[in-house]
Design a protein around this motif. Structure first.
Motif, PDB file in Angstrom:
ATOM      1  N   LEU A   1       0.831  -1.197   0.000  1.00  0.00           N
ATOM      2  CA  LEU A   1       0.000   0.000   0.000  1.00  0.00           C
ATOM      3  C   LEU A   1       0.863   1.245   0.000  1.00  0.00           C
ATOM      4  CD1 LEU A   1      -2.687   1.538   0.314  1.00  0.00           C
ATOM      5  CD2 LEU A   1      -2.529   1.127   2.786  1.00  0.00           C
TER       6      LEU A   1
ATOM      7  N   ALA B   1      -2.979   4.485  -3.227  1.00  0.00           N
ATOM      8  CA  ALA B   1      -4.070   5.227  -2.605  1.00  0.00           C
ATOM      9  C   ALA B   1      -4.312   6.527  -3.358  1.00  0.00           C
ATOM     10  CB  ALA B   1      -3.763   5.512  -1.137  1.00  0.00           C
TER      11      ALA B   1
ATOM     12  N   ASN C   1      -6.465   2.016  -4.103  1.00  0.00           N
ATOM     13  CA  ASN C   1      -7.163   2.208  -2.831  1.00  0.00           C
ATOM     14  C   ASN C   1      -7.884   3.557  -2.904  1.00  0.00           C
ATOM     15  OD1 ASN C   1      -6.075   2.780   0.620  1.00  0.00           O
ATOM     16  ND2 ASN C   1      -8.083   2.245  -0.173  1.00  0.00           N
TER      17      ASN C   1
ATOM     18  N   TYR D   1      -9.926  -1.002  -4.043  1.00  0.00           N
ATOM     19  CA  TYR D   1     -10.022  -1.281  -2.612  1.00  0.00           C
ATOM     20  C   TYR D   1     -10.590  -0.026  -1.940  1.00  0.00           C
ATOM     21  CZ  TYR D   1      -6.579  -5.126  -3.337  1.00  0.00           C
ATOM     22  OH  TYR D   1      -5.911  -6.260  -3.759  1.00  0.00           O
TER      23      TYR D   1
END
Length: 355
Positions: free
Chosen positions: A53, A83, A112, A175
């Motif tokens: 991540l 992200a 994300n 996600y």
């Protein structure tokens, strides 16, 4: 033999100034930089993790999208979970960036989605998550190579997909996490993998059941991910000692200031982490091997799986039995804990990237 699919095991690269030897004590050597965060990612790839991540925050650290593009050519196998703060982005431009980075990675990109405000803006929960649902729809349409004719509350767009698409021709997996009513509905409508922060196992089971039911109403099925810190040592006593050491230089006022400073300090998810911590035993354990001490010095994900290799493995396997398909793990300092987990636990788990 189990007929379960392998689970995805991801690590975390601290792009948002979230790396410490002692929580609450900033260390210039561990602050976010290209070099430091690159080294964490390379450690995770060497250790055998499936994904990593790359978190994103407006005020702290370094930019996740620029970092992903910079590190993509250095990687051979690991995926990136990038992200994205959708409130800050114009979706067609974001789709082109995602497609480009996906190709740079050889198709190994996942996203994300963060339901963020614009910097300087505060939008109420319902419209902010409605905007996130629109963004997920726009991104999926364009990244699936389809023309977009979107007449929404936040964007009105009629545009063809970018010429350069992802390597697969399909949108990367999205996600997404959030505990509020609006967040749960957004997840049910738009994401592919629903992420949870640590909680007691009965609470995790209840969340999974609720999100499954919501998604089914929209004719959808989701997979589930679990974001937690981890402290693994050769013995449980050594792991607990490492956990105590992590907090050994934190005072209550500093911890409260860190939590209050976070952009999401008033969210439903953060409140749930606080309740978990407040309901824990005097030594900080909410249930066996789930330690809430991390949450004393950070907002967001505030608990760690703590124990010897057998205990940590058993905890992860119990989550898998409940329906968790993906784990996003982290530890302090991140590179050192990634190495410990990779040596002590990772070879014993049936794992691989989410297909």
């Amino acid at each position: 033999m189990s007929d379960r699919q392998p689970c995805e095991i991801s690590w975390f690269s601290a792009l948002c100034d979230d790396d410490y030897e002692f929580l609450g004590q900033p260390d210039p050597m561990l602050q976010s930089s290209w070099e430091h965060c690159r080294d964490i990612v390379m450690q995770a790839e060497t250790g055998g993790f499936d994904n990593i991540l790359l978190p994103s925050g407006y005020a702290l650290g370094i930019d996740s999208t620029a970092f992903a593009a910079g590190i993509a050519p250095l990687l051979k196998r690991i995926r990136l979970l990038l992200a994205i703060r959708v409130g800050e982005m114009w979706p067609p431009q974001l789709a082109r960036q995602i497609a480009t980075i996906d190709r740079m990675l050889g198709g190994r990109l996942a996203i994300n989605i963060i339901s963020s405000d614009m910097p300087g803006e505060t939008l109420a929960s319902a419209p902010r998550y409605a905007r996130t649902v629109e963004a997920m729809h726009i991104l999926k349409t364009l990244l699936n190579g389809q023309p977009l004719d979107h007449d929404g509350e936040f964007w009105k767009l009629k545009v063809d997909p970018p010429r350069v698409g992802t390597l697969s021709g399909k949108a990367p997996q999205l996600y997404f996490g959030g505990l509020s009513e609006d967040a749960r509905e957004a997840a049910a409508k738009g994401c592919d993998v629903y992420l949870m922060w640590p909680d007691k196992q009965e609470a995790v089971a209840a969340i999974i059941a609720d999100i499954k039911a919501r998604a089914a109403k929209h004719g959808r099925t989701l997979r589930f991910g679990y974001r937690a810190h981890v402290i693994v040592r050769e013995t449980e006593a050594a792991a607990r000692t490492a956990a105590d050491r992590l907090l050994s230089r934190l005072d209550a006022e500093t911890g409260a200031a860190i939590r209050a400073k976070s952009l999401d300090s008033t969210s439903t998810g953060v409140a749930a982490q606080a309740a978990l911590r407040e309901g824990a035993s005097d030594d900080g354990y909410a249930e066996p091997n789930l330690w809430t001490g991390v949450g004393r010095a950070r907002s967001g994900c505030g608990a760690a799986i703590v124990g010897d290799p057998d205990q940590v493995l058993a905890k992860l396997e119990s989550y898998r039995a409940m329906g968790i398909d993906a784990f996003i793990l982290s530890g302090y300092p991140h590179a050192a804990e990634a190495d410990l987990f990779a040596r002590h636990v990772l070879p014993r788990i049936d794992h691989g990237p989410l297909g």
